[in-house]
Design a protein around this motif. Structure first.
Motif, PDB file in Angstrom:
ATOM      1  N   ALA A 143      -8.429 -26.909 -32.032  1.00  0.00           N
ATOM      2  CA  ALA A 143      -9.811 -27.350 -32.223  1.00  0.00           C
ATOM      3  C   ALA A 143     -10.619 -27.342 -30.931  1.00  0.00           C
ATOM      4  O   ALA A 143     -11.848 -27.392 -30.969  1.00  0.00           O
ATOM      5  N   CYS A 144      -9.942 -27.268 -29.788  1.00  0.00           N
ATOM      6  CA  CYS A 144     -10.630 -27.313 -28.493  1.00  0.00           C
ATOM      7  C   CYS A 144     -11.435 -26.036 -28.273  1.00  0.00           C
ATOM      8  O   CYS A 144     -10.964 -24.937 -28.543  1.00  0.00           O
ATOM      9  N   ARG A 145     -12.636 -26.181 -27.726  1.00  0.00           N
ATOM     10  CA  ARG A 145     -13.519 -25.031 -27.548  1.00  0.00           C
ATOM     11  C   ARG A 145     -13.919 -24.777 -26.094  1.00  0.00           C
ATOM     12  O   ARG A 145     -14.135 -23.630 -25.709  1.00  0.00           O
ATOM     13  N   ASP A 146     -14.051 -25.837 -25.291  1.00  0.00           N
ATOM     14  CA  ASP A 146     -14.645 -25.643 -23.966  1.00  0.00           C
ATOM     15  C   ASP A 146     -13.763 -26.024 -22.785  1.00  0.00           C
ATOM     16  O   ASP A 146     -13.615 -25.250 -21.842  1.00  0.00           O
ATOM     17  N   GLU A 147     -13.171 -27.227 -22.821  1.00  0.00           N
ATOM     18  CA  GLU A 147     -12.551 -27.727 -21.596  1.00  0.00           C
ATOM     19  C   GLU A 147     -11.403 -28.683 -21.896  1.00  0.00           C
ATOM     20  O   GLU A 147     -11.455 -29.466 -22.846  1.00  0.00           O
ATOM     21  N   VAL A 148     -10.358 -28.590 -21.077  1.00  0.00           N
ATOM     22  CA  VAL A 148      -9.242 -29.530 -21.126  1.00  0.00           C
ATOM     23  C   VAL A 148      -9.030 -30.095 -19.724  1.00  0.00           C
ATOM     24  O   VAL A 148      -8.927 -29.346 -18.753  1.00  0.00           O
ATOM     25  N   LEU A 149      -8.975 -31.421 -19.634  1.00  0.00           N
ATOM     26  CA  LEU A 149      -8.687 -32.102 -18.379  1.00  0.00           C
ATOM     27  C   LEU A 149      -7.376 -32.861 -18.568  1.00  0.00           C
ATOM     28  O   LEU A 149      -7.253 -33.667 -19.493  1.00  0.00           O
ATOM     29  N   ALA A 150      -6.393 -32.592 -17.719  1.00  0.00           N
ATOM     30  CA  ALA A 150      -5.068 -33.177 -17.900  1.00  0.00           C
ATOM     31  C   ALA A 150      -4.623 -33.907 -16.647  1.00  0.00           C
ATOM     32  O   ALA A 150      -4.793 -33.416 -15.528  1.00  0.00           O
ATOM     33  N   MET A 151      -4.032 -35.093 -16.842  1.00  0.00           N
ATOM     34  CA  MET A 151      -3.416 -35.851 -15.757  1.00  0.00           C
ATOM     35  C   MET A 151      -1.929 -35.978 -16.060  1.00  0.00           C
ATOM     36  O   MET A 151      -1.560 -36.447 -17.140  1.00  0.00           O
ATOM     37  N   GLN A 152      -1.085 -35.559 -15.131  1.00  0.00           N
ATOM     38  CA  GLN A 152       0.350 -35.522 -15.343  1.00  0.00           C
ATOM     39  C   GLN A 152       1.026 -36.544 -14.434  1.00  0.00           C
ATOM     40  O   GLN A 152       1.089 -36.361 -13.220  1.00  0.00           O
ATOM     41  N   ALA A 153       1.507 -37.633 -15.014  1.00  0.00           N
ATOM     42  CA  ALA A 153       2.121 -38.702 -14.232  1.00  0.00           C
ATOM     43  C   ALA A 153       3.583 -38.405 -13.953  1.00  0.00           C
ATOM     44  O   ALA A 153       4.159 -37.442 -14.473  1.00  0.00           O
ATOM     45  N   ALA A 154       4.200 -39.258 -13.135  1.00  0.00           N
ATOM     46  CA  ALA A 154       5.633 -39.121 -12.854  1.00  0.00           C
ATOM     47  C   ALA A 154       6.415 -39.263 -14.146  1.00  0.00           C
ATOM     48  O   ALA A 154       6.106 -40.103 -14.989  1.00  0.00           O
ATOM     49  N   GLY A 155       7.435 -38.446 -14.309  1.00  0.00           N
ATOM     50  CA  GLY A 155       8.244 -38.499 -15.515  1.00  0.00           C
ATOM     51  C   GLY A 155       7.708 -37.625 -16.628  1.00  0.00           C
ATOM     52  O   GLY A 155       8.398 -37.324 -17.585  1.00  0.00           O
ATOM     53  N   GLY A 156       6.438 -37.204 -16.527  1.00  0.00           N
ATOM     54  CA  GLY A 156       5.879 -36.310 -17.528  1.00  0.00           C
ATOM     55  C   GLY A 156       6.391 -34.893 -17.309  1.00  0.00           C
ATOM     56  O   GLY A 156       6.698 -34.507 -16.189  1.00  0.00           O
ATOM     57  N   ASP A 157       6.482 -34.151 -18.381  1.00  0.00           N
ATOM     58  CA  ASP A 157       7.010 -32.788 -18.286  1.00  0.00           C
ATOM     59  C   ASP A 157       5.908 -31.799 -18.638  1.00  0.00           C
ATOM     60  O   ASP A 157       5.555 -31.621 -19.791  1.00  0.00           O
ATOM     61  N   VAL A 158       5.348 -31.162 -17.613  1.00  0.00           N
ATOM     62  CA  VAL A 158       4.256 -30.218 -17.851  1.00  0.00           C
ATOM     63  C   VAL A 158       4.718 -29.026 -18.677  1.00  0.00           C
ATOM     64  O   VAL A 158       3.920 -28.376 -19.342  1.00  0.00           O
ATOM     65  N   GLU A 159       6.040 -28.773 -18.689  1.00  0.00           N
ATOM     66  CA  GLU A 159       6.556 -27.637 -19.462  1.00  0.00           C
ATOM     67  C   GLU A 159       6.270 -27.796 -20.942  1.00  0.00           C
ATOM     68  O   GLU A 159       6.040 -26.822 -21.657  1.00  0.00           O
ATOM     69  N   ASP A 160       6.270 -29.050 -21.444  1.00  0.00           N
ATOM     70  CA  ASP A 160       6.014 -29.288 -22.855  1.00  0.00           C
ATOM     71  C   ASP A 160       4.600 -28.862 -23.257  1.00  0.00           C
ATOM     72  O   ASP A 160       4.341 -28.548 -24.414  1.00  0.00           O
ATOM     73  N   LEU A 161       3.669 -28.885 -22.307  1.00  0.00           N
ATOM     74  CA  LEU A 161       2.278 -28.575 -22.608  1.00  0.00           C
ATOM     75  C   LEU A 161       1.852 -27.195 -22.109  1.00  0.00           C
ATOM     76  O   LEU A 161       0.746 -26.740 -22.413  1.00  0.00           O
ATOM     77  N   SER A 162       2.711 -26.542 -21.333  1.00  0.00           N
ATOM     78  CA  SER A 162       2.305 -25.303 -20.671  1.00  0.00           C
ATOM     79  C   SER A 162       1.894 -24.213 -21.655  1.00  0.00           C
ATOM     80  O   SER A 162       0.938 -23.482 -21.414  1.00  0.00           O
ATOM     81  N   GLN A 163       2.619 -24.085 -22.770  1.00  0.00           N
ATOM     82  CA  GLN A 163       2.282 -23.031 -23.727  1.00  0.00           C
ATOM     83  C   GLN A 163       0.919 -23.279 -24.346  1.00  0.00           C
ATOM     84  O   GLN A 163       0.141 -22.340 -24.567  1.00  0.00           O
TER      85      GLN A 163
END
Length: 334
Positions: A143-163
């Protein structure tokens, strides 16, 4: 073998009963009897019948008698056109069903929104479990059309969101990510982030990110967490005030963050910022373990930085080093 297997599996080759049967039919112009074809090709009767059934389903053979025993080959281009038209028709029907579902659910949205305004608790919707979380994130990404802003804290796994980020970038959506400095020291994470920057994402790092969260189109807020039993969870926040707060927090962190460039692993580019964060936490009396946890690094790495800091300041205690360093950085900032 199904039609899907036939067209998405390995390429047809000699020794494949389906290929052999079709070649036999094309050469003779007709299969008068499956039993005869099986004997001529050295196939078992079961293999021959399965191959013929698959070719009929794939439109490459056509039944040519009322008893269903005689088969004639079909031009592959005609078979392809027939299959594609049926697949396109199915896609169209599924899209119609999706539109009907969305229209039906949309009829309840105003009711849900009205109820939500009268209850603070309903401003937050929780989803628990990997399947639910993954499904919701896909829906939010689609549903996203323009922009995504992400904050990745300690313990978070950016790999889960990379795709999801890569898919959004391919669609022209702006993606900005803030990670902790620890991301620079992990080889696999650094390479993954490099892949995102190559695709067009802007990735910056800071000493500490308080909570993992993603804001879609400056409106939909998703905050990440982990349940007591270890299950992944997200909180979908419907509050405009919380969305604005997170946007302000993101922008504040972004102004003080350091861009991630290249693939070099280590803290060289953020050494001063990292030492300042360590000094500030030491001055508050936190133990090595707490400092390491807050900065998302191993205790061993944290102690190495503390030892370097104490040596540079010629300090005799952790607390003294923390106070002296904090004063130094505070003075430099002023």
């Amino acid at each position: 073998m199904s039609v899907t297997t036939l067209f998405t599996g390995r390429s047809p080759a000699d020794g494949d009963p389906v290929t052999d049967i079709y070649r036999y039919a094309a050469r003779k112009g007709v299969i008068e009897a499956v039993e005869v074809a099986a004997e001529d090709l050295g196939l078992s009767l079961r293999e021959a019948h399965e191959a013929v059934a698959n070719l009929v389903e794939s439109r490459l053979l056509r039944v040519d008698d009322s008893e269903g025993r005689r088969f004639v080959p079909v031009d592959p281009e005609l078979a392809s056109a027939s299959l594609v038209s049926s697949v396109e028709r199915e896609i169209y029907q599924r899209r119609e069903l999706i539109d009907q579902i969305r229209e039906r659910m949309g009829a309840f949205r105003s009711e849900y929104g009205d109820a939500g305004r009268s209850s603070a608790a309903s401003a937050v919707e929780y989803l628990v479990g990997a399947m639910e979380v993954r499904g919701f994130l896909k829906m939010a990404g689609d549903a996203c059309r323009d922009e995504v802003l992400a904050m990745q804290a300690a313990g978070g796994d950016v790999e889960d969101l990379s795709q999801m980020y890569l898919t959004l970038l391919a669609r022209g959506v702006t993606v900005r990510i803030i990670c902790q400095h620890r991301s620079r020291a992990d080889v696999s994470t650094r390479m993954l982030l490099k892949r995102l920057t190559d695709a067009g994402a802007a990735v910056f790092t800071v000493s500490h990110v308080p909570r993992s969260a993603v804001v879609f189109d400056r409106a939909l807020v998703v905050m990440f967490g982990v349940e007591d039993d270890g299950e992944a969870s997200v909180a979908r926040v419907h509050s405009h005030g919380i969305a604005k707060f997170l946007l302000d927090l993101f922008n504040h962190l972004w102004e003080t963050a350091t861009p991630l460039e290249g693939v070099e692993v280590g803290y060289a580019n953020v050494a001063d910022d990292l030492q300042q964060a360590i000094a500030s936490l030491m001055a508050k009396g936190y133990t090595d373990e707490v400092v390491a946890r807050k900065l998302g690094m191993s205790v061993r790495s944290c102690r190495r930085h503390i030892a370097m800091l104490m040596r540079d300041l010629d300090a005799t205690s952790r607390f003294q080093a923390g106070v002296q360093a904090a004063r130094r950085y505070l003075g430099a900032a002023g």
